[in-house]
Design an enzyme around this catalytic site. Structure first.
Site, PDB file in Angstrom:
ATOM      1  N   SER A 174       0.835  -1.197   0.000  1.00 29.84           N
ATOM      2  CA  SER A 174       0.000   0.000   0.000  1.00 29.84           C
ATOM      3  C   SER A 174       0.874   1.253   0.000  1.00 29.84           C
ATOM      4  O   SER A 174       1.704   1.438  -0.881  1.00 29.84           O
ATOM      5  CB  SER A 174      -0.958  -0.047   1.194  1.00 29.84           C
ATOM      6  OG  SER A 174      -1.988   0.904   1.052  1.00 29.84           O
ATOM      7  N   ASP A 277      -9.628  -4.668  -4.700  1.00 27.26           N
ATOM      8  CA  ASP A 277      -8.912  -3.483  -4.228  1.00 27.26           C
ATOM      9  C   ASP A 277      -9.327  -2.293  -5.090  1.00 27.26           C
ATOM     10  O   ASP A 277      -9.110  -2.303  -6.301  1.00 27.26           O
ATOM     11  CB  ASP A 277      -7.410  -3.705  -4.342  1.00 27.26           C
ATOM     12  CG  ASP A 277      -6.579  -2.570  -3.759  1.00 27.26           C
ATOM     13  OD1 ASP A 277      -7.166  -1.517  -3.410  1.00 27.26           O
ATOM     14  OD2 ASP A 277      -5.346  -2.730  -3.662  1.00 27.26           O
ATOM     15  N   HIS A 307      -7.806  -5.439  -0.347  1.00 28.87           N
ATOM     16  CA  HIS A 307      -6.618  -4.676   0.027  1.00 28.87           C
ATOM     17  C   HIS A 307      -6.122  -5.199   1.370  1.00 28.87           C
ATOM     18  O   HIS A 307      -6.896  -5.422   2.295  1.00 28.87           O
ATOM     19  CB  HIS A 307      -6.967  -3.190   0.141  1.00 28.87           C
ATOM     20  CG  HIS A 307      -5.771  -2.309   0.183  1.00 28.87           C
ATOM     21  ND1 HIS A 307      -5.029  -1.987  -0.941  1.00 28.87           N
ATOM     22  CD2 HIS A 307      -5.161  -1.679   1.225  1.00 28.87           C
ATOM     23  CE1 HIS A 307      -4.029  -1.189  -0.601  1.00 28.87           C
ATOM     24  NE2 HIS A 307      -4.083  -0.997   0.704  1.00 28.87           N
TER      25      HIS A 307
END
Length: 337
Positions: A174, A277, A307
């Site tokens: 991320s 995601d 995610h």
């Protein structure tokens, strides 16, 4: 009206992601600040342990006490380590939207321990300064300084395990994957590197963005952990005051991005994308941007992954990712290693 799709998750994972979302939402304020006192109570942490756990020992190493830059080093503790076998080094940057979490957060301690054990590598999990107290480019500077620390022999003084810094990887998830990309660019632009050679980048669901709303951002409105409202808050907290999401930090191959000559020096990247995601379109554009600039890149997709799926070991995709990371690292090691 067609309902937005929902990912197939076991109930234990649904509970975990609901708790994680609630913690983040409780700590972030509408004025763009973070309630650090509340977050310190809610962010479950694990201490470093010199006593091996799951075949891995760990220690916290200070790089710059004034800026509170340190890393948690994970090292194999088996017979190969005792025999002095050189291990590749994975410098890992945690996620959390540039504003949350640390290497001591329980989830990241577990993820990095697992990478160390399954990939057979030393893992350097970096504690960088957080937004909004420290905006762009603070984490990029911190990550580069950790690389310099390693280049100057800091790892050898921190742990007896043999480190092969000529086989160094930048990795992150991320926001941490965003940081890994920008630190790699700074490594490529820098001079005087003596020990550190970047062999590859492992970018797990990297946090990139722009002013445009992509198809996935508009479609995936009922998935865990991420929403447009949350990611917009994170960009506002991290980017310079007055900047929008087309800033070069977020839209790395956009019209305002820095000149691309440094991309020629970047190592090969493995880009991981999840089908649930909301950031997936930006991640694919990043992969395509590398390829269009002549860079080797590998796209790994998990259609049912949310995610941060890798933080939940009960998910089959988490185990599959560890295998992919090991294959990528092994493929980029020198045949003599």
């Amino acid at each position: 009206m067609t309902q937005a799709p929902r990912p197939p998750l076991p109930w234990t994972t649904r509970i975990s992601v609901a708790v994680a979302s609630a913690v983040t939402d409780a700590a972030r304020r509408s004025n763009g600040t973070v309630n650090r006192r509340l977050l310190s109570l809610l962010d479950a942490r694990s201490p470093a342990s010199a006593k091996p756990h799951c075949g891995v020992r760990s220690a916290d190493v200070v790089v710059d006490p004034a800026r509170h830059i340190w890393f948690r080093l994970f090292a194999p503790s088996d017979s190969a380590a005792a025999a002095g076998e050189p291990f590749p080094v994975i410098v890992f940057f945690h996620g959390g939207g540039f504003a949350f979490l640390s290497p001591a957060s329980r989830a990241y301690d577990a993820v990095c321990r697992r990478i160390c054990h399954e990939v057979r590598a030393l893992v350097v999990s970096v504690n960088y300064r957080l937004a909004p107290e420290h905006r762009y480019p603070a984490p990029y500077e911190d990550g580069t300084d950790v690389l310099r620390f390693l280049d100057h022999g800091g790892l050898a003084s921190a742990d007896p395990a043999a480190a092969d810094l000529s086989c160094c990887f930048l990795a992150g998830d991320s926001a941490g994957a965003n940081i890994a990309h920008h630190v790699a660019r700074r490594w490529a632009a820098g001079a005087g590197w003596e020990r550190v050679r970047l062999a590859g980048m492992v970018l797990i669901q990297p946090f990139f963005g722009g002013e445009e709303r992509t198809e996935a951002e508009l479609r995936l409105t009922r998935v865990p952990l991420l929403s447009v409202e949350r990611t917009d808050w994170m960009w506002r907290a991290f980017l310079p005051e007055g900047a929008d999401r087309d800033h070069e930090a977020s839209n790395v191959f956009g019209t305002r991005a820095a000149a691309g000559e440094l991309e020629a020096a970047l190592p090969e990247a493995m880009v991981v994308v999840g089908g649930f995601d909301p950031l997936q379109d930006w991640q694919r554009r990043y992969y395509e941007g590398l390829r269009s600039r002549g860079k080797a890149a590998r796209l790994v997709e998990y259609p049912d992954a949310i995610h941060a799926f890798y933080a939940f070991p009960e998910l089959k995709e988490a185990s599959a990712l560890m295998e992919e990371i090991k294959r990528f690292v092994d493929a980029h090691r020198s045949p003599a290693k």
